[in-house]
Design a protein around this motif. Sequence first.
Motif, PDB file in Angstrom:
ATOM      1  N   GLY A 149     -25.061 -73.388   5.567  1.00  0.00           N
ATOM      2  CA  GLY A 149     -24.029 -74.301   6.053  1.00  0.00           C
ATOM      3  C   GLY A 149     -24.544 -75.200   7.157  1.00  0.00           C
ATOM      4  O   GLY A 149     -24.224 -76.397   7.207  1.00  0.00           O
ATOM      5  N   LEU A 150     -25.369 -74.653   8.064  1.00  0.00           N
ATOM      6  CA  LEU A 150     -25.954 -75.452   9.140  1.00  0.00           C
ATOM      7  C   LEU A 150     -26.851 -76.535   8.567  1.00  0.00           C
ATOM      8  O   LEU A 150     -26.836 -77.681   9.032  1.00  0.00           O
ATOM      9  CB  LEU A 150     -26.733 -74.539  10.082  1.00  0.00           C
ATOM     10  CG  LEU A 150     -27.424 -75.209  11.277  1.00  0.00           C
ATOM     11  CD1 LEU A 150     -26.401 -75.861  12.193  1.00  0.00           C
ATOM     12  CD2 LEU A 150     -28.258 -74.189  12.040  1.00  0.00           C
ATOM     13  N   PHE A 151     -27.636 -76.186   7.564  1.00  0.00           N
ATOM     14  CA  PHE A 151     -28.508 -77.158   6.910  1.00  0.00           C
ATOM     15  C   PHE A 151     -27.690 -78.272   6.260  1.00  0.00           C
ATOM     16  O   PHE A 151     -27.977 -79.464   6.432  1.00  0.00           O
ATOM     17  CB  PHE A 151     -29.359 -76.441   5.862  1.00  0.00           C
ATOM     18  CG  PHE A 151     -30.189 -77.356   5.009  1.00  0.00           C
ATOM     19  CD1 PHE A 151     -31.329 -77.967   5.517  1.00  0.00           C
ATOM     20  CD2 PHE A 151     -29.836 -77.600   3.687  1.00  0.00           C
ATOM     21  CE1 PHE A 151     -32.102 -78.810   4.721  1.00  0.00           C
ATOM     22  CE2 PHE A 151     -30.600 -78.437   2.895  1.00  0.00           C
ATOM     23  CZ  PHE A 151     -31.736 -79.043   3.413  1.00  0.00           C
ATOM     24  N   LEU A 152     -26.645 -77.890   5.522  1.00  0.00           N
ATOM     25  CA  LEU A 152     -25.808 -78.885   4.858  1.00  0.00           C
ATOM     26  C   LEU A 152     -25.049 -79.749   5.863  1.00  0.00           C
ATOM     27  O   LEU A 152     -24.841 -80.946   5.645  1.00  0.00           O
ATOM     28  CB  LEU A 152     -24.823 -78.189   3.917  1.00  0.00           C
ATOM     29  CG  LEU A 152     -25.453 -77.447   2.737  1.00  0.00           C
ATOM     30  CD1 LEU A 152     -24.383 -76.729   1.922  1.00  0.00           C
ATOM     31  CD2 LEU A 152     -26.240 -78.405   1.844  1.00  0.00           C
ATOM     32  N   LEU A 153     -24.659 -79.135   6.983  1.00  0.00           N
ATOM     33  CA  LEU A 153     -23.985 -79.911   8.019  1.00  0.00           C
ATOM     34  C   LEU A 153     -24.925 -80.968   8.595  1.00  0.00           C
ATOM     35  O   LEU A 153     -24.517 -82.096   8.879  1.00  0.00           O
ATOM     36  CB  LEU A 153     -23.494 -78.977   9.128  1.00  0.00           C
ATOM     37  CG  LEU A 153     -22.819 -79.642  10.333  1.00  0.00           C
ATOM     38  CD1 LEU A 153     -21.571 -80.411   9.895  1.00  0.00           C
ATOM     39  CD2 LEU A 153     -22.456 -78.592  11.384  1.00  0.00           C
ATOM     40  N   PHE A 169     -33.891 -80.113   7.989  1.00  0.00           N
ATOM     41  CA  PHE A 169     -35.067 -79.470   7.392  1.00  0.00           C
ATOM     42  C   PHE A 169     -35.903 -78.787   8.474  1.00  0.00           C
ATOM     43  O   PHE A 169     -36.369 -77.658   8.287  1.00  0.00           O
ATOM     44  CB  PHE A 169     -35.908 -80.509   6.653  1.00  0.00           C
ATOM     45  CG  PHE A 169     -35.237 -81.097   5.448  1.00  0.00           C
ATOM     46  CD1 PHE A 169     -35.332 -80.477   4.204  1.00  0.00           C
ATOM     47  CD2 PHE A 169     -34.507 -82.270   5.545  1.00  0.00           C
ATOM     48  CE1 PHE A 169     -34.720 -81.017   3.085  1.00  0.00           C
ATOM     49  CE2 PHE A 169     -33.887 -82.822   4.434  1.00  0.00           C
ATOM     50  CZ  PHE A 169     -33.984 -82.189   3.196  1.00  0.00           C
ATOM     51  N   ALA A 170     -36.085 -79.469   9.606  1.00  0.00           N
ATOM     52  CA  ALA A 170     -36.866 -78.899  10.701  1.00  0.00           C
ATOM     53  C   ALA A 170     -36.180 -77.678  11.299  1.00  0.00           C
ATOM     54  O   ALA A 170     -36.828 -76.674  11.610  1.00  0.00           O
ATOM     55  CB  ALA A 170     -37.088 -79.968  11.781  1.00  0.00           C
ATOM     56  N   MET A 171     -34.861 -77.742  11.439  1.00  0.00           N
ATOM     57  CA  MET A 171     -34.123 -76.619  12.016  1.00  0.00           C
ATOM     58  C   MET A 171     -34.252 -75.368  11.150  1.00  0.00           C
ATOM     59  O   MET A 171     -34.571 -74.285  11.638  1.00  0.00           O
ATOM     60  CB  MET A 171     -32.649 -76.994  12.190  1.00  0.00           C
ATOM     61  CG  MET A 171     -32.391 -78.041  13.264  1.00  0.00           C
ATOM     62  SD  MET A 171     -30.664 -78.589  13.311  1.00  0.00           S
ATOM     63  CE  MET A 171     -29.852 -77.097  13.926  1.00  0.00           C
ATOM     64  N   LEU A 172     -33.997 -75.522   9.856  1.00  0.00           N
ATOM     65  CA  LEU A 172     -34.014 -74.350   8.974  1.00  0.00           C
ATOM     66  C   LEU A 172     -35.432 -73.785   8.849  1.00  0.00           C
ATOM     67  O   LEU A 172     -35.620 -72.560   8.905  1.00  0.00           O
ATOM     68  CB  LEU A 172     -33.470 -74.733   7.594  1.00  0.00           C
ATOM     69  CG  LEU A 172     -33.002 -73.567   6.731  1.00  0.00           C
ATOM     70  CD1 LEU A 172     -31.801 -72.885   7.366  1.00  0.00           C
ATOM     71  CD2 LEU A 172     -32.642 -74.045   5.324  1.00  0.00           C
ATOM     72  N   ALA A 173     -36.428 -74.669   8.688  1.00  0.00           N
ATOM     73  CA  ALA A 173     -37.807 -74.197   8.588  1.00  0.00           C
ATOM     74  C   ALA A 173     -38.237 -73.508   9.874  1.00  0.00           C
ATOM     75  O   ALA A 173     -38.931 -72.482   9.846  1.00  0.00           O
ATOM     76  CB  ALA A 173     -38.738 -75.379   8.286  1.00  0.00           C
ATOM     77  N   GLY A 174     -37.799 -74.039  11.020  1.00  0.00           N
ATOM     78  CA  GLY A 174     -38.172 -73.445  12.292  1.00  0.00           C
ATOM     79  C   GLY A 174     -37.547 -72.084  12.518  1.00  0.00           C
ATOM     80  O   GLY A 174     -38.213 -71.161  13.007  1.00  0.00           O
ATOM     81  N   ILE A 175     -36.279 -71.931  12.151  1.00  0.00           N
ATOM     82  CA  ILE A 175     -35.586 -70.649  12.345  1.00  0.00           C
ATOM     83  C   ILE A 175     -36.272 -69.537  11.556  1.00  0.00           C
ATOM     84  O   ILE A 175     -36.485 -68.427  12.053  1.00  0.00           O
ATOM     85  CB  ILE A 175     -34.106 -70.780  11.938  1.00  0.00           C
ATOM     86  CG1 ILE A 175     -33.350 -71.627  12.974  1.00  0.00           C
ATOM     87  CG2 ILE A 175     -33.450 -69.403  11.808  1.00  0.00           C
ATOM     88  CD1 ILE A 175     -31.932 -71.978  12.570  1.00  0.00           C
ATOM     89  N   PHE A 176     -36.643 -69.823  10.304  1.00  0.00           N
ATOM     90  CA  PHE A 176     -37.247 -68.787   9.465  1.00  0.00           C
ATOM     91  C   PHE A 176     -38.710 -68.522   9.819  1.00  0.00           C
ATOM     92  O   PHE A 176     -39.150 -67.369   9.856  1.00  0.00           O
ATOM     93  CB  PHE A 176     -37.128 -69.170   7.987  1.00  0.00           C
ATOM     94  CG  PHE A 176     -35.771 -68.928   7.415  1.00  0.00           C
ATOM     95  CD1 PHE A 176     -35.284 -67.637   7.266  1.00  0.00           C
ATOM     96  CD2 PHE A 176     -34.955 -69.981   7.024  1.00  0.00           C
ATOM     97  CE1 PHE A 176     -34.027 -67.397   6.733  1.00  0.00           C
ATOM     98  CE2 PHE A 176     -33.699 -69.760   6.486  1.00  0.00           C
ATOM     99  CZ  PHE A 176     -33.228 -68.457   6.342  1.00  0.00           C
TER     100      PHE A 176
END
Length: 233
Positions: A149-153, A169-176
Amino acid sequence: MSVLSSPLGFRRRAAGSCLVVAPLVYIAGIVADPALRQGGDTVGVYGRYPEQVSVSASLLHWSWVLLVPGIIGMVHLIRSRGVVFGHIAGGVALLGVVNFSALMLGDFFYSRLERALPPAQGAMLADEAFADPGATFGFQIPGFLGLIGLFLLGLALAYARQGPWWAPFAMLAGIFSATFFPIGTLVGGLLYLAGSGAIGLRMLRMSDAEWAGEEAAQPVPAGASSGNRATTL
């Protein structure tokens, strides 16, 4: 008017600041986690370093909590384009990060069980608790759905022309990737900070009028007609 008494200024600064601070707290929590630093077989690690677990779990908890005002701020900026999609994605993101925050309590249980029992037995009991369907479907799955949901937002925010397209893209890749210590933590931390920080800094730099969605008043040229016909007697 003080910052606290300004409804526009305070909410804008709170949302923007939280998006900048959340990645920093997240990375600090990752670095403080003894199991992530060690890698490999981590059975018994939480039991040996309870103080570090306490610091790490608390920081990770707050890293998710700090995302809540930021997510609300992101939803607020989606006005004329992709509003329905932004509302749905924002709602899923909010519910997800709240669940991830709750999951951080599990670290305390692992630490206590590995100290009270033989480490392998304590870790096994904690694993069995987290394998319970209620924990899986009530916390873990909603948590990961929240990241989607954060990615889609973030994509909805970019579609609304209120944020860079690369930020989600940067947020999701960074979190994982940040959980893979140490290279992943460094690279992932920078990615997460770049994506979330870009959105947060944009909020901090915009005016209260932009935050409210108000169009800036256009100055009337000197000598231009006001549109009202003068009446002469």
